[in-house]
Design a protein around this motif. Structure first.
Motif: not given
Length: 437
Positions: A71-84, A110-112, A117-124
């Protein structure tokens, strides 16, 4: 060890000369070219790996191999996480609930990190709750979500119902759904003993009472499936009768009702609902309803034109004098949408870093990205949605007012300004204003 030292180590001992010698300078020139070549090869190697690619163009090229655009607005680190995460999910099947949950949790993580921004606890160990939940901070996975449906035919005429009106309700859900309705009286009319009949399965519901103008009869269903009936918020379930096995045109009597009132069920597919006010003995306003059970062929009378090639009127033996609408009804049902699911992610209370930027626009973009990811990975023919769940707090309150007629008549007394004769004589007094002696 650099390239030059590696080359000098491979020479015989008699050729290992000190710095500044001609042979050493010659080998240093070759070593610089080799080092530049090694650097180019390392850059090419890094550009082929998601974690090490430095340029955005290289990342987009990797994503293009898997049809995952950046996405044009998407940071590189978020894109890496989403891609993997998306690639790993596709290798694991990509259509099951566990895989979709894994992708969403990874993207939110990755967004966090990238957006702060933290929407919910993120863990396995995070799991989406199965079914709706009242906890505003808990993510939920809802399969076959419920949706309210209303008949467009009835809404087109403002909900007004005349006696003997019929309309169709199409239940496209997975299971039969209970009918819910709000029946209101209309100005200048009195709805006496309203009857709702599902001609498809023969279920009938009768309210033995009046619904006047300004009154509201609400027929609802509780969480455990019981019928709830209120008139202006007063429980009138004792005056509601239901039954099955209805036959149009047969004599009607509520002698053998259900032990407890049951909601009228809408079968899957098309259901034809019939409405009319029924006159019952020992109840007031006997003339406001129909006596006896009408037949399905009875219609509101309509004259046909003489020039019509095809007769457009109604026959006398099948006609009823046309009546004005007796009630206004809002009818709906809740059906379980087949082949559909919804991920509910808490978005009412979030933790966000203090930084510049439009938080609302950022949230819209992120949830649009989550929706695109689920739409790409869902199974063919399945409707998958991601919903940003707001923080909701409601307080039930109902206020009722009675609206007086807009036109108020004025009392007046008419007086004559002339003296009327007390007696009348033939050929002597005028006939107007006189009376015979």
């Amino acid at each position: 060890m650099n390239r030059l030292d590696s080359m000098l180590e491979r020479l015989p001992p008699i050729y290992r000369i000190e710095a500044g010698a001609l042979l050493r300078d010659f080998l240093a020139c070759q070593a610089n070219h080799q080092a530049a070549y090694d650097e180019d090869m390392q850059r090419v190697q890094r550009s082929h790996w998601i974690d090490t690619a430095l340029d955005a163009a290289d990342l987009r090229a990797i994503g293009a191999l898997f049809d995952i655009p950046m996405m044009p607005w998407e940071p590189a680190d978020l894109y890496r996480t989403r891609l993997k995460a998306t690639i790993a999910a596709r290798l694991r099947g990509a259509v099951t609930r566990d895989v979709l949950e894994f992708v969403l949790i990874q993207i939110l993580g990755g967004a966090q990190e990238a957006l702060g921004t933290r929407y919910m606890p993120v863990s396995a160990r995070v799991r989406f709750h199965s079914g709706p939940t009242d906890d505003p901070g808990r993510p939920a996975f809802v399969e076959f979500p419920l949706v309210d449906r209303r008949p467009s035919e009835l809404a087109a005429k403002g909900g007004l119902l005349r006696p003997l009106d019929r309309f169709e309700l199409v239940n496209r859900g997975l299971h039969p759904a209970p009918l819910r309705a709000v029946i209101r009286g209309v100005a200048g009319r009195l709805c006496t003993t309203p009857v709702l009949i599902n001609l498809t399965n023969g279920q009938v519901l009768v309210y033995a009472g009046d619904v006047a103008c300004g009154h509201e009869l609400r027929l609802d269903v509780s969480t455990n499936g019981n019928l709830l009936a209120t008139l202006n918020d007063v429980d009138v379930a004792s005056r509601v009768y239901t039954g099955t096995g209805f036959v149009p045109g047969a004599q009607f009597t509520p002698a053998i009702p259900d032990p407890t009132p049951e909601p009228v069920m809408l079968e899957r597919g098309t259901n034809t609902v019939w409405f009319f006010p029924l006159a019952l003995f020992d109840f007031p306003s006997l003339g406001s309803g129909v006596l006896g059970m009408p037949d399905l062929k009875v219609r509101h009378g309509r004259f046909g034109g003489k020039s019509d090639e095809v007769f457009s009127g109604t026959y006398f033996e099948d006609s009823l004098f046309e009546q004005q609408p007796a009630a206004s009804a809002d009818i709906w049902w809740r059906e379980a949408r087949p082949a559909s699911f919804r991920f509910e992610i808490p978005a009412g209370v979030t933790l966000r870093d203090a930084r510049s930027g439009d938080a609302h626009q950022e949230r819209l973009r992120l949830f649009d990205l989550l929706q695109q990811t689920v739409s790409t990975m869902r199974a063919a023919g399945v409707d998958g949605a991601v919903e940003a769940r707001p923080l909701r707090e409601s307080q039930g309150q109902k206020d009722r007012v009675r609206v007086l007629p807009a036109v108020v008549g004025q009392e007046e007394a008419r007086m004559e300004d002339r003296l009327r004769a007390l007696s009348a004589l033939f050929d002597a007094t005028a006939a107007e204003g006189s009376r015979f002696a």
